[in-house]
Structure formats: structure tokens, C-alpha cells
Design a protein around this motif. Structure first.
Motif, mmCIF file in Angstrom:
data_model
loop_
_atom_site.group_PDB
_atom_site.id
_atom_site.type_symbol
_atom_site.label_atom_id
_atom_site.label_comp_id
_atom_site.label_asym_id
_atom_site.label_seq_id
_atom_site.Cartn_x
_atom_site.Cartn_y
_atom_site.Cartn_z
ATOM 1 N N ASP A 168 0.848 -1.203 0.000
ATOM 2 C CA ASP A 168 0.000 0.000 0.000
ATOM 3 C C ASP A 168 0.873 1.239 0.000
ATOM 4 O OD1 ASP A 168 0.847 0.423 2.648
ATOM 5 O OD2 ASP A 168 -0.933 -0.513 3.496
ATOM 6 N N ASP A 169 0.235 2.406 -0.068
ATOM 7 C CA ASP A 169 0.977 3.665 -0.141
ATOM 8 C C ASP A 169 1.770 3.944 1.129
ATOM 9 O OD1 ASP A 169 -1.726 3.633 0.603
ATOM 10 O OD2 ASP A 169 -1.874 5.794 0.573
ATOM 11 N N ALA A 170 1.270 3.500 2.279
ATOM 12 C CA ALA A 170 1.984 3.733 3.541
ATOM 13 C C ALA A 170 3.360 3.070 3.507
ATOM 14 C CB ALA A 170 1.160 3.204 4.714
ATOM 15 N N GLU A 171 3.441 1.899 2.892
ATOM 16 C CA GLU A 171 4.725 1.203 2.814
ATOM 17 C C GLU A 171 5.668 1.882 1.821
ATOM 18 O OE1 GLU A 171 4.287 -2.970 2.172
ATOM 19 O OE2 GLU A 171 3.095 -3.275 3.992
ATOM 20 N N VAL A 172 5.115 2.468 0.764
ATOM 21 C CA VAL A 172 5.951 3.223 -0.177
ATOM 22 C C VAL A 172 6.569 4.417 0.545
ATOM 23 C CG1 VAL A 172 5.986 4.602 -2.296
ATOM 24 C CG2 VAL A 172 4.602 2.523 -2.189
ATOM 25 N N VAL A 173 5.757 5.120 1.319
ATOM 26 C CA VAL A 173 6.254 6.263 2.091
ATOM 27 C C VAL A 173 7.366 5.823 3.031
ATOM 28 C CG1 VAL A 173 5.669 7.993 3.821
ATOM 29 C CG2 VAL A 173 4.071 7.522 1.954
ATOM 30 N N GLU A 174 7.171 4.697 3.700
ATOM 31 C CA GLU A 174 8.170 4.208 4.659
ATOM 32 C C GLU A 174 9.497 3.905 3.982
ATOM 33 O OE1 GLU A 174 10.667 1.789 6.986
ATOM 34 O OE2 GLU A 174 9.650 1.020 5.192
ATOM 35 N N GLN A 175 9.431 3.362 2.775
ATOM 36 C CA GLN A 175 10.649 3.035 2.045
ATOM 37 C C GLN A 175 11.459 4.289 1.719
ATOM 38 O OE1 GLN A 175 11.978 -0.149 0.978
ATOM 39 N NE2 GLN A 175 10.576 -0.698 2.641
ATOM 40 N N GLY B 257 9.252 7.523 -5.047
ATOM 41 C CA GLY B 257 8.101 6.648 -5.196
ATOM 42 C C GLY B 257 6.919 7.461 -5.680
ATOM 43 N N LEU B 258 5.807 6.795 -5.925
ATOM 44 C CA LEU B 258 4.568 7.462 -6.321
ATOM 45 C C LEU B 258 3.494 7.113 -5.296
ATOM 46 C CD1 LEU B 258 4.483 6.986 -10.210
ATOM 47 C CD2 LEU B 258 4.637 9.149 -8.963
ATOM 48 N N VAL B 259 2.935 8.145 -4.676
ATOM 49 C CA VAL B 259 1.896 7.968 -3.664
ATOM 50 C C VAL B 259 0.824 9.028 -3.873
ATOM 51 C CG1 VAL B 259 3.422 6.928 -1.943
ATOM 52 C CG2 VAL B 259 3.198 9.422 -2.046
ATOM 53 N N PHE B 260 -0.125 9.106 -2.939
ATOM 54 C CA PHE B 260 -1.134 10.149 -3.012
ATOM 55 C C PHE B 260 -0.595 11.454 -2.427
ATOM 56 C CE2 PHE B 260 -4.152 6.425 -2.779
ATOM 57 C CZ PHE B 260 -4.665 6.584 -4.052
ATOM 58 N N VAL B 261 -1.140 12.551 -2.884
ATOM 59 C CA VAL B 261 -0.775 13.870 -2.338
ATOM 60 C C VAL B 261 -0.963 13.879 -0.823
ATOM 61 C CG1 VAL B 261 -1.484 16.295 -2.231
ATOM 62 C CG2 VAL B 261 -1.303 15.151 -4.447
ATOM 63 N N THR B 262 -2.036 13.283 -0.345
ATOM 64 C CA THR B 262 -2.324 13.291 1.091
ATOM 65 C C THR B 262 -1.310 12.489 1.889
ATOM 66 O OG1 THR B 262 -3.847 11.444 0.741
ATOM 67 C CG2 THR B 262 -4.789 13.672 0.778
ATOM 68 N N ASP B 263 -0.671 11.485 1.271
ATOM 69 C CA ASP B 263 0.372 10.734 1.964
ATOM 70 C C ASP B 263 1.565 11.630 2.262
ATOM 71 O OD1 ASP B 263 -0.943 8.185 1.914
ATOM 72 O OD2 ASP B 263 -0.406 7.995 -0.198
ATOM 73 N N VAL B 264 1.888 12.508 1.318
ATOM 74 C CA VAL B 264 3.002 13.437 1.501
ATOM 75 C C VAL B 264 2.659 14.447 2.595
ATOM 76 C CG1 VAL B 264 4.473 15.164 0.393
ATOM 77 C CG2 VAL B 264 3.685 13.161 -0.910
ATOM 78 N N VAL B 265 1.421 14.931 2.587
ATOM 79 C CA VAL B 265 0.977 15.884 3.612
ATOM 80 C C VAL B 265 1.093 15.264 4.997
ATOM 81 C CG1 VAL B 265 -0.990 17.165 4.519
ATOM 82 C CG2 VAL B 265 -0.590 17.102 2.058
ATOM 83 N N THR B 266 0.642 14.029 5.133
ATOM 84 C CA THR B 266 0.670 13.337 6.421
ATOM 85 C C THR B 266 2.092 13.101 6.907
ATOM 86 O OG1 THR B 266 -1.423 12.216 5.924
ATOM 87 C CG2 THR B 266 -0.048 11.247 7.631
ATOM 88 N N ALA B 267 3.006 12.794 5.987
ATOM 89 C CA ALA B 267 4.391 12.518 6.369
ATOM 90 C C ALA B 267 5.126 13.755 6.858
ATOM 91 C CB ALA B 267 5.141 11.905 5.187
ATOM 92 N N GLY B 268 4.604 14.933 6.540
ATOM 93 C CA GLY B 268 5.218 16.177 7.011
ATOM 94 C C GLY B 268 6.616 16.381 6.445
ATOM 95 N N GLY B 269 7.535 16.845 7.301
ATOM 96 C CA GLY B 269 8.886 17.158 6.849
ATOM 97 C C GLY B 269 9.771 15.956 6.631
ATOM 98 N N LYS B 270 9.246 14.750 6.835
ATOM 99 C CA LYS B 270 10.064 13.545 6.645
ATOM 100 C C LYS B 270 10.307 13.241 5.187
ATOM 101 C CE LYS B 270 8.361 11.435 10.922
ATOM 102 N NZ LYS B 270 7.645 10.280 11.506
#
Length: 259
Positions: free
Chosen positions: A175-182, A191-204
């Protein structure tokens, strides 16, 4: 001899009170709060932050309300419901996975409640200088995607195909959460995720916007599970996601209106 009775004369104040009593409608009991009860919500992982934040507000406004959430890829959640997992509400990040439940007769009629766009995700400050989708094909660049069987992976594959960009991903995540974690952990450059995934991840992480002409917009749907043990509360939550407090939180977190 018949005795005539004089009409009873009331003082002005007493007459008014009597008239009020005769004309006042019967008192009605207050309607029960449709949010009074507990439900289990299965939701796409990209909804995690928005639903969790909205939950706090719902609990304050409706003291009798409580929801438990199970987040994951839409396909995994749908499969769990098909296999009998107990749930009251299901919210997916696309329409195709929800249709499986409709076909199986396991949910009420779904409603679109928000949309989401893709964004390139990279490490903070974008050390690889990635600017476009085409840059993801740069030799030596480590890219992770979600599997095509899950919504964000399907959208990413469609965007890359439409732009005629071929890449060999380092890995395919569930899922997108695992892409963000990688990307957060440094195991991947992008990686390619949703815009909202980037917002949630903040400055990370850092998000690189994708032009409208190359982007893919995903539609999210929500439905009450027919096997729900608390359909009234489930329906109230679904309605709130479509047009109430939950919907407002979704918009605040970067989701788009469904229409």
C-alpha cells in the motif's frame, strides 16, 4: 324549577394560562443521536490521518460514539470482508475494489466521498533533483511503487504508461503507507503515492507535484456493510464522510471533493 348556571368568570391572567394549557401541543421526546454506539471501519491506508483526526471530533460531539479502524490496502480489506471479517463500514481508495463487494451483495449502495491525486515522493530537500515523472527512469535511481493490485499502484501504473515512461521498481509494496516508509527510511530514492500521503508525512519527505495532464485522479467510495450490527451508526458515519464533519477533515488534509 330549573336553575340557571352563571358562566365561570376568570381573571385575565388565569384565562391566559388556561388557554395556553389547552392550545399547547403535547411534549415530544428528543430524537436519539444516530452516532450513539460503536462501529468498526475498514479504510484505505491513505485515510488514516484524516479519519483518526475526525474521530476525536466525533467523540467530543457525540459522547456515546466510538469507532475502531482497520487500515490497509483496499484490496486486502475487501478480501477480508468477503471472507467474513466483521466490519460496519468500508471505505476504499478506488471504485473497482468496492465493486467486488457490490457484486457479492455484501454492502449497501456505495457513495463517492472524495478524490485524491498522485505525487512523486522523495527524501527531504530532494537530493536527487527529481522534477518530473520522466526523471524516475534515470539510470541508478531507486524507485518503489505500490503493487498494481492496490489503488495507488494501479493509478501509478496508469500514469507512467500514459506518459510512456518505463521503470523497473526496486520493489512493489502492499500500500501507499509502505511506499512512504521506504522513502522515509532511505531504502528508496523516490516513489509514487497520493498527495495526502506526503501531507501526512510532514517534513520527513518532500512532494514533487505532477502536472494535471500526466496525473491520475482516484475516486474514493464508502459503503455500509450489510452484515453490520449497528447500521444506524454506520450510516451516520458514511453520511458524515460524504458531506459532514468527516468530509470537512478530509478536505483539510488535502483530499479533493468527489464532484
Amino acid at each position: 324549577m330549573r336553575t340557571l348556571r352563571r358562566p365561570l368568570l376568570l381573571s385575565g391572567g388565569a384565562a391566559i394560562v388556561l388557554a395556553a394549557c389547552e392550545s399547547a401541543p403535547a411534549a415530544t421526546s428528543a430524537s436519539p443521536d444516530p452516532f450513539s454506539g460503536s462501529i468498526t471501519v475498514f479504510a484505505a491506508s491513505s485515510l488514516t490521518a484524516a479519519f483518526n483526526t475526525a474521530e476525536k471530533g466525533l467523540e467530543l460531539e457525540h459522547p456515546g460514539f466510538k469507532a475502531e479502524y482497520s487500515y490497509g490496502s483496499s484490496q486486502t480489506l475487501v478480501t477480508q470482508i468477503v471472507n467474513g471479517a466483521p466490519a460496519d463500514v468500508i471505505a476504499t481508495a478506488n471504485t473497482a475494489t468496492m465493486q467486488q463487494l457490490v457484486t457479492a451483495g455484501l454492502v449497501n449502495t456505495p457513495e463517492a466521498f472524495c478524490k485524491n491525486e498522485l505525487e512523486i515522493i522523495v527524501a527531504p530537500s530532494n537530493p536527487k533533483g527529481i522534477k518530473t515523472l520522466a526523471d524516475l527512469a534515470t539510470p541508478g535511481l531507486s524507485v518503489v511503487l505500490a503493487a498494481p493490485s492496490v489503488p495507488v499502484g494501479d493509478y501509478a501504473a496508469k500514469a507512467l504508461t500514459a506518459a510512456n515512461i518505463k521503470i523497473t521498481p526496486k520493489s512493489l509494496q502492499l500500500d501507499d503507507a509502505e511506499v512512504v516508509e521506504q522513502v522515509e527510511s532511505g531504502n528508496a530514492d523516490a516513489g509514487l503515492v497520493f498527495v495526502t500521503d506526503v501531507v501526512t508525512a510532514g517534513g520527513k519527505v518532500t512532494g514533487i507535484p505532477i502536472p494535471v495532464a500526466q496525473n491520475v485522479v482516484g475516486t474514493y467510495e464508502i459503503a455500509v456493510v450489510k452484515a453490520s450490527t449497528n447500521r444506524t451508526v454506520a450510516a451516520a458515519f458514511a453520511t458524515s464522510a460524504v458531506s459532514g464533519d468527516v468530509h470537512n477533515q478530509l478536505l483539510a488534509d488535502g483530499f479533493l471533493k468527489a464532484s
